[in-house]
Scaffold this active site. Structure first.
Site, mmCIF file in Angstrom:
data_model
loop_
_atom_site.group_PDB
_atom_site.id
_atom_site.type_symbol
_atom_site.label_atom_id
_atom_site.label_comp_id
_atom_site.label_asym_id
_atom_site.label_seq_id
_atom_site.Cartn_x
_atom_site.Cartn_y
_atom_site.Cartn_z
ATOM 1 N N ARG A 7 0.830 -1.206 0.000
ATOM 2 C CA ARG A 7 0.000 0.000 0.000
ATOM 3 C C ARG A 7 0.868 1.261 0.000
ATOM 4 N NH1 ARG A 7 -5.532 -0.304 3.566
ATOM 5 N NH2 ARG A 7 -5.900 -2.533 3.472
ATOM 6 N N GLY A 31 -7.778 11.652 7.129
ATOM 7 C CA GLY A 31 -7.344 10.548 7.978
ATOM 8 C C GLY A 31 -5.843 10.393 7.875
ATOM 9 N N ASP A 53 -7.156 14.629 10.883
ATOM 10 C CA ASP A 53 -7.432 13.353 11.533
ATOM 11 C C ASP A 53 -8.119 13.646 12.852
ATOM 12 O OD1 ASP A 53 -5.938 10.281 11.134
ATOM 13 O OD2 ASP A 53 -7.069 10.715 12.965
ATOM 14 N N SER A 55 -8.150 11.621 15.521
ATOM 15 C CA SER A 55 -7.591 10.871 16.650
ATOM 16 C C SER A 55 -6.363 11.562 17.243
ATOM 17 C CB SER A 55 -7.208 9.453 16.208
ATOM 18 O OG SER A 55 -6.082 9.494 15.345
ATOM 19 N N GLU A 82 -16.025 16.296 8.421
ATOM 20 C CA GLU A 82 -17.435 16.674 8.335
ATOM 21 C C GLU A 82 -17.709 17.979 9.078
ATOM 22 O OE1 GLU A 82 -17.376 12.130 8.030
ATOM 23 O OE2 GLU A 82 -16.269 13.712 9.066
ATOM 24 N N GLU A 100 -5.828 7.062 2.694
ATOM 25 C CA GLU A 100 -5.767 5.613 2.799
ATOM 26 C C GLU A 100 -6.979 5.220 3.639
ATOM 27 O OE1 GLU A 100 -5.583 1.942 3.195
ATOM 28 O OE2 GLU A 100 -5.014 2.805 5.117
ATOM 29 N N GLU A 109 -15.892 -0.725 7.954
ATOM 30 C CA GLU A 109 -15.116 0.061 8.909
ATOM 31 C C GLU A 109 -14.083 0.924 8.183
ATOM 32 O OE1 GLU A 109 -13.505 -2.462 11.917
ATOM 33 O OE2 GLU A 109 -15.438 -2.820 12.867
#
Length: 325
Positions: A7, A31, A53, A55, A82, A100, A109
């Site tokens: 990837r 992300g 991101d 997180s 969003e 990704e 998910e």
């Protein structure tokens, strides 16, 4: 993702080998995680990179970006795309969105919903008029999604090694029968690396995902399919994987576009053990799992042992995806 060299190298090769796309462009990384795609874009000459991101990993991303000298190019935002109302530095749009986003079986998910929201809100629309460095106006085409297309693929599988390690192992553990431990294997997909030789027939496309223009509603789908064996063997699994395409113009690929496989390559895939499945999560909501309806007709066979199949045997029933509540 970083440890998945297939990837990571695919993104790196596309970004770094297309300077006409990325040099001077405004890029959004949805992300961003560790920030590696953002740094690829900055290295390729992007004028501005917006890494977002939701997180805690953004703290590490900021440090990684600073340690590599890209803090003047990359702006890191913690939050959901969003909820992002406008772009930093009063930028009107982004030229490229990289992400990704792929999850299990491609869309389960995954972050695709968020990526599509970012596309609709911030990606440059076709026909946008911009002023170049020389002061002349030019009309731009629609911005680019990278990757621009994915295809969810499925094949019949003969995966003896996985069955032996995850199911048969429990038949005799130090002289004790512990087969109850293997029951959960039938409830969940198993993420494994499988050899191409494990496929009992040609893989077929069960869902084409043109990221450039697909809508969120279109991710709720039912896809009839037929799988045909090309050799004899023991059918004990479905193998689900996805192909990812990077194009420089974002246009849809022809339905018969093939991915070149080199002898000796191992392809990561989702191995779905034929058996009972539960389409509801612990909270009672249906999950967007693209394999929920594929195994009902084979449930008895898997419990009694893998069914033998001959060359030309055909099996299939509708494949469905239900958005996560």
């Amino acid at each position: 993702m970083i440890q998945d060299t297939v990837r990571t190298s695919s993104y790196s090769k596309f970004i770094l080998s297309n300077p006409l796309i990325f040099r001077g462009a405004v890029v959004m990384d949805v992300g961003c995680g560790t920030g590696i795609l953002s740094m690829f874009a900055a290295r390729a000459g992007a004028r501005k990179v917006i890494a977002i991101d939701a997180s805690d990993v953004v703290t590490k991303a900021k440090q990684n970006i600073k340690d590599n000298g890209f803090e003047d190019v990359i702006t890191v935002i913690r939050g959901k795309v969003e909820n992002l109302e406008s772009l930093p530095d009063d930028l009107p749009y982004v030229d490229v969105i990289v992400s990704e986003w792929m999850g299990y079986c491609c869309i389960y998910e995954s972050m695709l919903d968020s990526v599509l929201v970012a596309r609709d809100k911030f990606l440059r629309k076709g026909g946008a008029v911009v002023t170049g460095p020389d002061g002349e106006e030019e009309t731009k085409e629609e911005g680019l999604m990278a990757p621009s297309q994915c295809r969810m693929m499925m094949s019949l599988g003969e995966t003896f090694d996985i069955i032996r390690e995850r199911v048969k192992f429990w038949d005799d553990v130090c002289g004790f029968k512990m087969t109850s431990m293997a029951e959960e294997v039938y409830d969940e997909a198993v993420s494994e690396v499988v050899k191409e030789e494990c496929m009992l027939g040609e893989a077929i496309t069960v869902k084409d995902i043109p990221v450039q223009h697909i809508t969120i509603r279109q991710l709720d789908f039912v896809s009839p399919f037929t799988l045909t064996t090309t050799r004899s063997g023991e059918l004990n699994s479905f193998i689900v994987y996805f192909d990812t395409f990077f194009t420089t113009d974002g246009k849809d690929l022809a339905p018969d576009a093939k991915v070149e496989l080199h002898k000796g390559d191992w392809a990561p895939g989702e191995v779905i053990q034929i058996g009972r499945r539960n389409s509801e999560g612990p909270d009672g909501h249906r999950r967007q799992r693209s394999v929920d309806s594929t195994s009902g007709h084979s449930r008895k066979s898997s419990r009694d042992g893998p069914p033998p199949v001959e060359h030309g045997t055909i099996t299939g029933e509708p494949l469905s995806s239900v958005p996560e509540s």
